[in-house]
Design a protein around this motif. Structure first.
Motif, PDB file in Angstrom:
ATOM      1  N   ARG A 188      18.627 -52.729  10.915  1.00 53.72           N
ATOM      2  CA  ARG A 188      17.213 -53.146  10.780  1.00 53.72           C
ATOM      3  C   ARG A 188      16.363 -52.543  11.900  1.00 53.72           C
ATOM      4  O   ARG A 188      15.248 -52.071  11.665  1.00 53.72           O
ATOM      5  N   LEU A 258      10.884 -61.619   8.286  1.00 55.26           N
ATOM      6  CA  LEU A 258      11.509 -62.503   7.294  1.00 55.26           C
ATOM      7  C   LEU A 258      10.521 -63.505   6.721  1.00 55.26           C
ATOM      8  O   LEU A 258      10.425 -63.678   5.500  1.00 55.26           O
ATOM      9  N   ASN A 299      24.268 -71.498   7.920  1.00 52.38           N
ATOM     10  CA  ASN A 299      24.632 -70.111   8.217  1.00 52.38           C
ATOM     11  C   ASN A 299      26.147 -69.935   8.260  1.00 52.38           C
ATOM     12  O   ASN A 299      26.699 -68.964   7.739  1.00 52.38           O
ATOM     13  N   HIS A 304      24.500 -65.747   6.072  1.00 46.96           N
ATOM     14  CA  HIS A 304      23.154 -65.462   6.572  1.00 46.96           C
ATOM     15  C   HIS A 304      22.163 -65.175   5.439  1.00 46.96           C
ATOM     16  O   HIS A 304      20.961 -65.377   5.610  1.00 46.96           O
ATOM     17  N   LYS A 305      22.650 -64.683   4.307  1.00 49.06           N
ATOM     18  CA  LYS A 305      21.732 -64.410   3.201  1.00 49.06           C
ATOM     19  C   LYS A 305      21.091 -65.699   2.707  1.00 49.06           C
ATOM     20  O   LYS A 305      19.871 -65.772   2.511  1.00 49.06           O
ATOM     21  N   VAL A 306      21.916 -66.735   2.521  1.00 49.11           N
ATOM     22  CA  VAL A 306      21.378 -68.042   2.131  1.00 49.11           C
ATOM     23  C   VAL A 306      20.519 -68.603   3.254  1.00 49.11           C
ATOM     24  O   VAL A 306      19.460 -69.200   3.019  1.00 49.11           O
ATOM     25  N   ASP A 308      18.679 -66.975   5.357  1.00 49.78           N
ATOM     26  CA  ASP A 308      17.363 -66.321   5.330  1.00 49.78           C
ATOM     27  C   ASP A 308      16.476 -66.930   4.245  1.00 49.78           C
ATOM     28  O   ASP A 308      15.267 -67.103   4.437  1.00 49.78           O
ATOM     29  N   ILE A 309      17.073 -67.228   3.087  1.00 49.98           N
ATOM     30  CA  ILE A 309      16.298 -67.852   2.000  1.00 49.98           C
ATOM     31  C   ILE A 309      15.767 -69.209   2.454  1.00 49.98           C
ATOM     32  O   ILE A 309      14.604 -69.565   2.223  1.00 49.98           O
ATOM     33  N   ASN A 365      20.527 -69.880  -4.055  1.00 51.18           N
ATOM     34  CA  ASN A 365      21.733 -69.296  -4.671  1.00 51.18           C
ATOM     35  C   ASN A 365      22.673 -70.368  -5.216  1.00 51.18           C
ATOM     36  O   ASN A 365      23.875 -70.397  -4.914  1.00 51.18           O
TER      37      ASN A 365
END
Length: 593
Positions: A188, A258, A299, A304-306, A308-309, A365
């Motif tokens: 990133r 984000l 987390n 981490h994807k969840v 971030d959501i 998710n």
């Protein structure tokens, strides 16, 4: 060295990249010197061969760092020379980074087997910290950051995973997980760096194009007045493009990508302006420091994807309770909000409303997630005059509230400030309490109801600081939090056994000593116990070590093993949960009463 983005190949961009890498290397070199020296000299080794080998590796690292420092200074001296070619300097920098990473990797592999648990943990923490810093500083070059972070984290992690004892398996797993996280973060940062250079390059190109167009316009105007409107429109479009790209640059440096909220830098700038306005109007405002409760588990368990959501959804909800640019993501799962023209009651009402918004379940998710928030409030001008002070006071208040009751709202007060200062002072004094003779042990007799005689005594620790008796319920938690409990516990154990050995009148009297969870989990405790028993010549069966049942909530398997190690030595163990159950352990049997 080959730059990653072939579309950005001008000399100026190469200089910017070189300056980002080489120009920011001074702090990294100093951290490398201090960190490497600390690992080499802080932890002593009984093997002279290991010590000599550490000296040799240290000298190699110091030589590499000195050469890199000289080369960085050489770059700085020629930085103002626009004709100076940056590429050779970058190649030398890349070579220095590779050699430095290789030395770190060699250190991990060579000395892994000789490291104690504390040294290994400290080494992993240092390697993780160095990798985290490198993930940012070396982000302009994916190859460099990949090699360096891999060299620092992977060898130690693999050694821990392959360790036959299995004691450090989780440390190896965490090292590899952190390594993957650094790669993702570095990617990133690399995209951000390339995008920034692209924007800069495009801006310069557009500005140059504007200058050319204006020059051509002046020439054409002398011949063709009729074309002025067309040229003016072209100029206007170019200016709009420059402004748009300037706004993009501002957004990249002041917005959290984000959540699209202000980041720490942007919020501080905005808050300073609000404070100036509030001061002129002689009004007040409130700072709310918001920390999510339970987010770490999201987390850790869902990824981490969840996470971030969830953060993006929380940010969206918090926007409903604040004005534009009055809310920021401070970092991780922490948010900061400012409420102008607010009283304490207004701030509390908004804080409770924000909590209510946070507690509404979130679906991410196909996972339903429920969080809460702990919020600290600081008021201007009552609690501070600067943005940094106000945020710090609100942060301290949030931390105190979280310690007392998660999912609550608190307002900063001088009593809290005084309490924090007092805790800090007591922590500092507690570090020297043993050497200054401020600690003492009192003995409480335990009567055998059948014989009506003293069967044993319980050692009770007391602390006198500046003629003030500090109660155990105050200083024991401080010792636990500051990591002093193993040292203090060892002193109490030795003091109690020494006194017991001197009581000639009570050769069969037993001694009961409280044992904390940090002592029990400390790798050096068994050695401390063996040394104390050997020095005082007290029979192990006369020693009762008392722990509460709650210790099994912390790594029950390891705690059980440690207790059996103590039982094997003949020491008796009392497991007490405030009188509801008592266990006595001998060498062969565990009896329950």
């Amino acid at each position: 060295m080959q730059f990653e983005n072939n579309t950005i190949s001008t000399t100026e961009i190469k200089r910017d990249t070189a300056n980002m890498l080489v120009g920011n290397s001074f702090v990294g070199l100093l951290m490398t010197i201090f960190a490497f020296s600390g690992l080499v000299f802080f932890f002593e080794s009984e093997s002279e061969t290991i010590v000599a080998l550490k000296w040799q590796v240290w000298l190699v690292m110091m030589a590499v760092c000195v050469l890199r420092f000289i080369d960085a200074c050489y770059w700085r001296l020629h930085l103002s020379d626009k004709h100076f070619e940056p590429e050779p300097v970058v190649k030398r920098f890349a070579l220095g980074v590779c050699v430095t990473g290789s030395v770190w990797a060699a250190y991990s592999i060579i000395f892994y087997s000789s490291m104690s648990a504390v040294e290994m943990s400290a080494t992993m923490v240092v390697l993780s910290a160095m990798s985290g810093g490198a993930g940012t500083v070396l982000s302009p070059s994916k190859r460099l950051v990949s090699f360096y972070c891999t060299a620092l984290l992977v060898p130690m992690s693999v050694c821990a995973l392959l360790d036959e004892s299995g004691e450090f398996f989780i440390l190896g797993v965490l090292g590899l997980v952190f390594w993957v996280g650094i790669f993702l973060s570095a990617s990133r940062y690399n995209r951000f760096f390339i995008n920034t250079l692209s924007l800069k390059s495009n801006n310069e190109r557009l500005l140059e194009q504007m200058r050319i167009e204006r020059t051509e316009t002046e020439k054409v105007n002398q011949l063709l007045i009729a074309t002025n409107e067309k040229l003016d429109a072209s100029n206007a479009n170019l200016e709009e493009e420059v402004e748009r790209r300037t706004e993009d640059l501002f957004r990249l440096s002041n917005r959290d990508p984000l959540t699209n909220l202000l980041n720490r830098n942007g919020f501080l700038k905005h808050l300073n302006g609000l404070l100036d306005t509030t001061d002129v109007l002689q009004n007040s405002l409130a700072i709310l420091f918001i920390d999510l409760d339970g987010f770490k588990q999201v987390n850790d368990s869902l990824g981490h994807k969840v996470g971030d959501i969830v953060l993006a959804e929380i940010a969206s909800r918090l926007r409903n309770y604040s004005e534009k640019n009055h809310l920021a993501r401070w970092g991780g799962d922490e948010f900061v909000a400012v409420i102008p023209y607010a009283t304490v009651d207004t701030a509390k009402a908004v804080a409770h409303a924000m909590r209510s918004g946070v507690t509404i379940p979130i679906v991410a998710n196909d996972n339903q997630i429920t969080l809460d928030a702990t919020i600290g409030i600081a008021m201007y001008p009552e609690h501070g005059n600067s943005a940094v002070d106000l945020i710090q006071q609100a942060d301290l208040t949030m931390y105190d509230q979280k310690r007392k009751q998660r999912g609550s709202v608190g307002v900063f007060n001088e009593l809290l400030h005084a309490e924090i200062k007092r805790d800090q002072r007591l922590c500092e004094r507690l570090r020297g309490a043993i050497s200054k003779g401020e600690l003492s042990v009192f003995y409480q007799p335990i009567i055998d109801v059948q014989t009506n005689s003293v069967s044993s005594v319980e050692a009770l620790l007391r602390w006198t600081c500046d003629d003030e008796m500090i109660t155990p319920d105050v200083f024991i938690p401080l010792a636990e939090r500051s990591g002093l409990m193993p040292e203090i516990g060892a002193w109490v154990l030795n003091r109690a056994l020494i006194d017991l050995s001197h009581w000639q009148f009570a050769s069969k009297l037993c001694m009961s000593v409280n044992l904390s969870i940090t002592q029990l989990l400390d790798d050096g405790f068994v050695k401390v116990l063996d040394s104390a028993l050997k020095t005082t010549a007290v029979e192990p069966r006369r020693l009762f070590l008392e722990v509460t049942e709650s210790v099994f909530a912390n790594n029950a398997e390891l705690v059980t093993q440690r207790l059996y190690d103590l039982v094997d030595r003949g020491v008796k163990i009392s497991i007490d949960d405030f009188g509801t159950r008592l266990l006595f352990a001998t060498q062969t049997t565990v009896y329950s009463i």
